[in-house]
Design a protein around this motif. Structure first.
Motif, PDB file in Angstrom:
ATOM      1  N   MET A  64      -5.432  31.633 -43.482  1.00  0.00           N
ATOM      2  CA  MET A  64      -5.610  32.600 -42.517  1.00  0.00           C
ATOM      3  C   MET A  64      -5.391  33.826 -42.830  1.00  0.00           C
ATOM      4  SD  MET A  64      -3.975  32.941 -38.577  1.00  0.00           S
ATOM      5  CE  MET A  64      -5.002  31.392 -38.110  1.00  0.00           C
ATOM      6  N   ASP A  65      -6.311  34.957 -42.807  1.00  0.00           N
ATOM      7  CA  ASP A  65      -6.076  36.198 -43.501  1.00  0.00           C
ATOM      8  C   ASP A  65      -5.054  37.072 -42.642  1.00  0.00           C
ATOM      9  OD1 ASP A  65      -6.410  39.174 -43.803  1.00  0.00           O
ATOM     10  OD2 ASP A  65      -8.035  38.367 -44.875  1.00  0.00           O
ATOM     11  N   PRO A  66      -3.608  37.340 -43.148  1.00  0.00           N
ATOM     12  CA  PRO A  66      -2.754  38.010 -42.146  1.00  0.00           C
ATOM     13  C   PRO A  66      -3.404  39.475 -41.721  1.00  0.00           C
ATOM     14  CG  PRO A  66      -2.223  38.057 -44.762  1.00  0.00           C
ATOM     15  CD  PRO A  66      -3.394  37.444 -44.371  1.00  0.00           C
ATOM     16  N   PHE A  67      -4.354  40.047 -42.656  1.00  0.00           N
ATOM     17  CA  PHE A  67      -4.797  41.512 -42.246  1.00  0.00           C
ATOM     18  C   PHE A  67      -5.553  41.290 -40.972  1.00  0.00           C
ATOM     19  CE2 PHE A  67      -7.853  44.762 -42.595  1.00  0.00           C
ATOM     20  CZ  PHE A  67      -7.199  45.873 -42.361  1.00  0.00           C
ATOM     21  N   LEU A  68      -6.648  40.396 -41.063  1.00  0.00           N
ATOM     22  CA  LEU A  68      -7.268  40.349 -39.815  1.00  0.00           C
ATOM     23  C   LEU A  68      -6.520  39.935 -38.435  1.00  0.00           C
ATOM     24  CD1 LEU A  68     -10.547  38.974 -41.381  1.00  0.00           C
ATOM     25  CD2 LEU A  68     -10.342  41.149 -40.671  1.00  0.00           C
ATOM     26  N   THR A  69      -5.609  39.306 -38.787  1.00  0.00           N
ATOM     27  CA  THR A  69      -4.785  38.650 -37.615  1.00  0.00           C
ATOM     28  C   THR A  69      -3.919  39.841 -37.100  1.00  0.00           C
ATOM     29  OG1 THR A  69      -4.610  36.363 -38.862  1.00  0.00           O
ATOM     30  CG2 THR A  69      -2.847  37.130 -37.078  1.00  0.00           C
ATOM     31  N   LEU A  70      -3.562  40.542 -38.065  1.00  0.00           N
ATOM     32  CA  LEU A  70      -2.742  41.820 -37.449  1.00  0.00           C
ATOM     33  C   LEU A  70      -3.658  43.082 -36.863  1.00  0.00           C
ATOM     34  CD1 LEU A  70      -0.177  42.355 -40.716  1.00  0.00           C
ATOM     35  CD2 LEU A  70       0.223  41.698 -38.238  1.00  0.00           C
ATOM     36  N   VAL A  71      -4.872  43.014 -37.489  1.00  0.00           N
ATOM     37  CA  VAL A  71      -5.713  43.917 -36.920  1.00  0.00           C
ATOM     38  C   VAL A  71      -6.027  43.564 -35.434  1.00  0.00           C
ATOM     39  CG1 VAL A  71      -8.148  44.919 -36.728  1.00  0.00           C
ATOM     40  CG2 VAL A  71      -6.859  44.684 -39.060  1.00  0.00           C
ATOM     41  N   SER A  72      -6.462  42.206 -35.162  1.00  0.00           N
ATOM     42  CA  SER A  72      -6.627  41.505 -33.923  1.00  0.00           C
ATOM     43  C   SER A  72      -5.711  41.709 -32.892  1.00  0.00           C
ATOM     44  CB  SER A  72      -7.129  40.149 -34.199  1.00  0.00           C
ATOM     45  OG  SER A  72      -7.223  39.596 -32.756  1.00  0.00           O
ATOM     46  N   GLY A  73      -4.278  41.526 -33.582  1.00  0.00           N
ATOM     47  CA  GLY A  73      -3.116  41.357 -32.652  1.00  0.00           C
ATOM     48  C   GLY A  73      -2.979  43.013 -32.190  1.00  0.00           C
ATOM     49  N   LEU A  74      -2.920  44.121 -33.101  1.00  0.00           N
ATOM     50  CA  LEU A  74      -2.993  45.328 -32.859  1.00  0.00           C
ATOM     51  C   LEU A  74      -3.951  45.785 -31.704  1.00  0.00           C
ATOM     52  CD1 LEU A  74      -1.348  47.966 -33.392  1.00  0.00           C
ATOM     53  CD2 LEU A  74      -2.804  48.451 -35.266  1.00  0.00           C
ATOM     54  N   ALA A  75      -5.119  45.470 -32.163  1.00  0.00           N
ATOM     55  CA  ALA A  75      -6.168  46.123 -31.157  1.00  0.00           C
ATOM     56  C   ALA A  75      -5.979  45.492 -29.520  1.00  0.00           C
ATOM     57  CB  ALA A  75      -7.421  45.704 -31.650  1.00  0.00           C
ATOM     58  N   TRP A  76      -5.738  44.147 -29.476  1.00  0.00           N
ATOM     59  CA  TRP A  76      -5.644  43.558 -28.272  1.00  0.00           C
ATOM     60  C   TRP A  76      -4.334  44.020 -27.481  1.00  0.00           C
ATOM     61  CZ3 TRP A  76      -8.941  41.731 -24.971  1.00  0.00           C
ATOM     62  CH2 TRP A  76     -10.041  41.189 -25.443  1.00  0.00           C
ATOM     63  N   THR A  77      -3.284  44.230 -28.252  1.00  0.00           N
ATOM     64  CA  THR A  77      -1.866  45.063 -27.798  1.00  0.00           C
ATOM     65  C   THR A  77      -2.481  46.351 -27.233  1.00  0.00           C
ATOM     66  OG1 THR A  77      -0.637  43.735 -29.510  1.00  0.00           O
ATOM     67  CG2 THR A  77       0.490  45.484 -28.249  1.00  0.00           C
ATOM     68  N   ILE A  78      -3.444  47.237 -27.950  1.00  0.00           N
ATOM     69  CA  ILE A  78      -3.584  48.355 -27.432  1.00  0.00           C
ATOM     70  C   ILE A  78      -4.483  48.078 -26.138  1.00  0.00           C
ATOM     71  CG2 ILE A  78      -5.186  50.230 -27.997  1.00  0.00           C
ATOM     72  CD1 ILE A  78      -4.383  50.266 -30.929  1.00  0.00           C
ATOM     73  N   VAL A  79      -5.223  47.026 -26.222  1.00  0.00           N
ATOM     74  CA  VAL A  79      -5.868  46.864 -24.943  1.00  0.00           C
ATOM     75  C   VAL A  79      -5.007  46.609 -23.653  1.00  0.00           C
ATOM     76  CG1 VAL A  79      -7.484  45.211 -23.579  1.00  0.00           C
ATOM     77  CG2 VAL A  79      -8.025  45.896 -25.961  1.00  0.00           C
ATOM     78  N   TYR A  80      -4.160  45.734 -23.789  1.00  0.00           N
ATOM     79  CA  TYR A  80      -3.080  45.580 -22.822  1.00  0.00           C
ATOM     80  C   TYR A  80      -2.410  46.653 -22.228  1.00  0.00           C
ATOM     81  CZ  TYR A  80      -4.542  40.644 -23.956  1.00  0.00           C
ATOM     82  OH  TYR A  80      -4.956  39.510 -24.051  1.00  0.00           O
ATOM     83  N   ILE A  81      -1.616  47.520 -23.338  1.00  0.00           N
ATOM     84  CA  ILE A  81      -0.935  48.592 -23.028  1.00  0.00           C
ATOM     85  C   ILE A  81      -1.866  49.728 -22.160  1.00  0.00           C
ATOM     86  CG2 ILE A  81       0.140  50.750 -23.883  1.00  0.00           C
ATOM     87  CD1 ILE A  81       1.133  48.743 -26.282  1.00  0.00           C
ATOM     88  N   GLU A  82      -2.963  49.895 -22.554  1.00  0.00           N
ATOM     89  CA  GLU A  82      -4.005  50.801 -22.141  1.00  0.00           C
ATOM     90  C   GLU A  82      -4.224  50.355 -20.515  1.00  0.00           C
ATOM     91  OE1 GLU A  82      -6.463  54.094 -21.811  1.00  0.00           O
ATOM     92  OE2 GLU A  82      -4.501  53.708 -22.608  1.00  0.00           O
ATOM     93  N   SER A  83      -4.422  49.034 -20.456  1.00  0.00           N
ATOM     94  CA  SER A  83      -4.809  48.209 -19.267  1.00  0.00           C
ATOM     95  C   SER A  83      -3.670  48.846 -18.045  1.00  0.00           C
ATOM     96  CB  SER A  83      -5.079  47.097 -19.273  1.00  0.00           C
ATOM     97  OG  SER A  83      -6.227  46.714 -20.000  1.00  0.00           O
ATOM     98  N   ILE A  84      -2.370  48.562 -18.752  1.00  0.00           N
ATOM     99  CA  ILE A  84      -1.207  48.823 -18.039  1.00  0.00           C
ATOM    100  C   ILE A  84      -1.212  50.210 -17.547  1.00  0.00           C
ATOM    101  CG2 ILE A  84       1.243  48.809 -17.959  1.00  0.00           C
ATOM    102  CD1 ILE A  84       1.184  46.270 -19.938  1.00  0.00           C
ATOM    103  N   ARG A  85      -1.212  51.234 -18.472  1.00  0.00           N
ATOM    104  CA  ARG A  85      -1.408  52.472 -18.320  1.00  0.00           C
ATOM    105  C   ARG A  85      -2.436  52.886 -17.240  1.00  0.00           C
ATOM    106  NH1 ARG A  85      -3.512  57.151 -18.854  1.00  0.00           N
ATOM    107  NH2 ARG A  85      -5.332  56.375 -19.958  1.00  0.00           N
ATOM    108  N   VAL A  86      -3.502  52.616 -17.313  1.00  0.00           N
ATOM    109  CA  VAL A  86      -4.763  52.840 -16.580  1.00  0.00           C
ATOM    110  C   VAL A  86      -4.511  52.436 -15.133  1.00  0.00           C
ATOM    111  CG1 VAL A  86      -7.214  52.663 -16.020  1.00  0.00           C
ATOM    112  CG2 VAL A  86      -6.350  53.287 -18.377  1.00  0.00           C
ATOM    113  N   GLY A  87      -4.174  51.086 -15.071  1.00  0.00           N
ATOM    114  CA  GLY A  87      -3.798  50.278 -13.834  1.00  0.00           C
ATOM    115  C   GLY A  87      -2.873  51.048 -13.025  1.00  0.00           C
ATOM    116  N   LEU A  88      -1.643  51.324 -13.616  1.00  0.00           N
ATOM    117  CA  LEU A  88      -0.561  52.098 -12.843  1.00  0.00           C
ATOM    118  C   LEU A  88      -1.011  53.369 -12.548  1.00  0.00           C
ATOM    119  CD1 LEU A  88       2.645  50.919 -14.876  1.00  0.00           C
ATOM    120  CD2 LEU A  88       1.859  50.048 -12.536  1.00  0.00           C
TER     121      LEU A  88
END
Length: 220
Positions: free
Chosen positions: A1-25
């Motif tokens: 498993m490529d750690p770079f692509l895993t980290l990119v996916s993890g970071l991007a989806w974490t941004i999705v969740y953080i922004e979803s929380i911010r926008v929702g509130l």
């Protein structure tokens, strides 16, 4: 498993969740379609426990972070979600529907696990629900007739967060099934992104009813 692509996916989806929380509130709504939210929460809670029970891994930690972030997004849905539904959806019906949706999401994830085993279920379920989510974001934009509860940050990060594992599993690991689903996700994600840009560019250009009509024209 490529750690770079895993980290990119993890970071991007974490941004999705953080922004979803911010926008929702900030906008007193929920920023992720509820069916997709339920499937994500079920997936992340199940597979973070499975992964971390076998030892600490990058993906296991990422799954746990996502699950914890999803708890807050679930809160925004419970706190503000009923206002997005018609008046006949009473508090009791909203509560019952919520239990049914989340219960069904867990049942689906467990059925995937029972049918395909841990190695394949984690991937097949993730990409299929990601494709569903891509379509549901488009549907949410249309049903709300504008960008309320949505943002370009969510749209771009969602696309990149799916593109990275598409390259990882679809290209590097030669899975035509995942590659096909990933391409379909990108098509819908880019369509959603384009619609969102168009709607946002129209909205400030006019006031009141004129603005609403322009937004509806874009969505036709």
């Amino acid at each position: 498993m490529d750690p770079f692509l895993t980290l990119v996916s993890g970071l991007a989806w974490t941004i999705v969740y953080i922004e979803s929380i911010r926008v929702g509130l900030a906008q007193r709504t929920y920023a992720m379609p509820v069916v997709a939210l339920a499937l994500n929460f079920a997936w992340e809670s199940i597979y973070s426990v499975r992964s971390l029970s076998e030892g600490v891994s990058v993906q296991g930690v990422v799954n746990l972070v996502w699950a914890l972030a999803d708890v807050v997004i679930v809160y925004t849905f419970l706190r503000f979600g009923r206002a997005e539904f018609p008046a006949f959806v009473t508090k009791a019906r909203f509560a019952g529907g919520t239990v049914a949706v989340f219960g069904t999401a867990y049942a689906v994830q467990l059925l995937f696990l029972a049918e395909f085993g841990g190695h394949d279920a984690v991937r097949y379920a993730a990409f299929l629900q990601n494709l569903l989510m891509s379509g549901l974001f488009v549907a949410m934009l249309l049903s709300r007739r504008g960008p309320r509860g949505q943002s370009l940050t969510i749209a771009v990060a969602k696309w990149l967060g799916t593109l990275a594992p598409t390259l990882l599993f679809g290209v590097l690991e030669h899975s035509s099934f995942i590659l096909g689903l990933g391409i379909l996700c990108s098509v819908l994600d880019l369509a959603y992104l384009g619609l969102l840009v168009a709607v946002r560019s129209q909205a400030p250009s006019a006031g009141g009813g004129d603005r609403d009509r322009e937004v509806e024209d874009v969505l036709r």
